[in-house]
Design a protein around this motif. Sequence first.
Motif, PDB file in Angstrom:
ATOM      1  N   ILE A 191     -26.108 -56.995   3.317  1.00  0.00           N
ATOM      2  CA  ILE A 191     -24.831 -56.958   4.039  1.00  0.00           C
ATOM      3  C   ILE A 191     -24.358 -58.365   4.360  1.00  0.00           C
ATOM      4  CG2 ILE A 191     -23.691 -56.163   6.138  1.00  0.00           C
ATOM      5  CD1 ILE A 191     -25.612 -53.776   6.127  1.00  0.00           C
ATOM      6  N   ILE A 192     -25.265 -59.210   4.828  1.00  0.00           N
ATOM      7  CA  ILE A 192     -24.903 -60.590   5.151  1.00  0.00           C
ATOM      8  C   ILE A 192     -24.408 -61.320   3.905  1.00  0.00           C
ATOM      9  CG2 ILE A 192     -25.836 -62.827   5.888  1.00  0.00           C
ATOM     10  CD1 ILE A 192     -27.705 -61.280   7.770  1.00  0.00           C
ATOM     11  N   ASP A 193     -25.080 -61.068   2.767  1.00  0.00           N
ATOM     12  CA  ASP A 193     -24.723 -61.740   1.512  1.00  0.00           C
ATOM     13  C   ASP A 193     -23.555 -61.066   0.792  1.00  0.00           C
ATOM     14  OD1 ASP A 193     -26.811 -63.440   2.015  1.00  0.00           O
ATOM     15  OD2 ASP A 193     -28.207 -62.483   0.627  1.00  0.00           O
ATOM     16  N   GLN A 194     -22.992 -60.008   1.387  1.00  0.00           N
ATOM     17  CA  GLN A 194     -21.882 -59.276   0.761  1.00  0.00           C
ATOM     18  C   GLN A 194     -22.268 -58.748  -0.630  1.00  0.00           C
ATOM     19  OE1 GLN A 194     -18.887 -58.770   2.498  1.00  0.00           O
ATOM     20  NE2 GLN A 194     -20.070 -59.685   4.141  1.00  0.00           N
ATOM     21  N   ASN A 195     -23.481 -58.251  -0.762  1.00  0.00           N
ATOM     22  CA  ASN A 195     -23.992 -57.775  -2.046  1.00  0.00           C
ATOM     23  C   ASN A 195     -23.558 -56.324  -2.264  1.00  0.00           C
ATOM     24  OD1 ASN A 195     -25.359 -57.402  -4.411  1.00  0.00           O
ATOM     25  ND2 ASN A 195     -27.412 -57.618  -3.552  1.00  0.00           N
ATOM     26  N   VAL A 196     -22.305 -56.152  -2.634  1.00  0.00           N
ATOM     27  CA  VAL A 196     -21.768 -54.802  -2.800  1.00  0.00           C
ATOM     28  C   VAL A 196     -22.357 -54.091  -4.018  1.00  0.00           C
ATOM     29  CG1 VAL A 196     -19.616 -55.326  -1.613  1.00  0.00           C
ATOM     30  CG2 VAL A 196     -19.769 -55.674  -4.085  1.00  0.00           C
TER      31      VAL A 196
END
Length: 358
Positions: free
Chosen positions: A164-169
Amino acid sequence: MVLPKIRVPLDQLKQRYNEVVYRQEPKMIPLREDWTVFSRVDNLRDVVHQCCIHDGQPLSEREPDNIRTAITGAALGNLFSETIGTEINAGFDQLNDTTDWVRSGELASSKIQERLRLSHNAAGRMQEVPRGKVASGFIVDIEGVEEIRGVRFAKVLTVDEQDIIDQNVDMLTRAPRLLGQAARRVRPDLVYATLLQNPELSDDTPIFDASRGNAGEAELSTSSFADAVQWIRTRTEEGINLDQQPKFLIVTPKLENAARTILRDRELNGEQNKIQLRVESRLETGVIDPISDEMVSGSESRWYLIGSGASFEFATVEGRPQIGRFVQTRGTWGLAHDVKWTVGLVALDWRSMYRGNV
């Protein structure tokens, strides 16, 4: 960090979340018709904040605390589960398997269950009944009893706070789809591993064996294919013809062109019974047996002809893979989704299968 003060309605939050996850162009939608303020949900962090607000939880200045709060709540789990479940099912439905030539069945449990292999008896033929006489009973023999057992396959996919922090969608879209495809491969992997291993049936003879007459040694050609077709069509028991027709020719990629030529020439010669071609790379490259986790070697010259009779049964307890959700808190904070599938495979009969060159 500026924390949001506006509670985005759930329908708009879901839309913004989908735009973030699937990298779509955001659509500016006002929170209310008479408002000029637009919702700001531009990334997974904003989604987390809004989920905390919807769950009635206070926001923290520390991002990891907000993520952990959202993970243990309901709103974020519902959003993630809908996307992940959709992608898992899409991946499962995306790949082809052996549904067209392997029978599908049901398992009551994981315990060993029996499948009967019936054979014709001479007393099973229809006979004339003279006037005043009584018809005799229809009799079939139990030639063998094959056993099938359910085996549970499962994997867990976790979207943790670092994702989530890394925006790993991709962990919400591509990874679940790959997991669904992995579940789908269980069936063909089991079927082709069994074909290549050629296990013994309950009569202590392998599925394909010279004593049965269904283990050929010739490479695929017009002549060898004709021999296989003849063998399928001429199966009899106690003088009773089984009326089988060849239905599927399964070959390696190496043999695809030769197989297409043979089937095309066959149709041009007026053959009405159309045989479907299946090209399977596992026969050539080999396949990892899902149960033993060992590699089963293949051969580029291997081919099979499957008839209209019973061959294999792939049975399941759940029908489709089952998807569950739980919170992981040991070593990592995240929302985990597990996929489980209890399945079994059994060879039902040898009389409708012919193997070409090994």
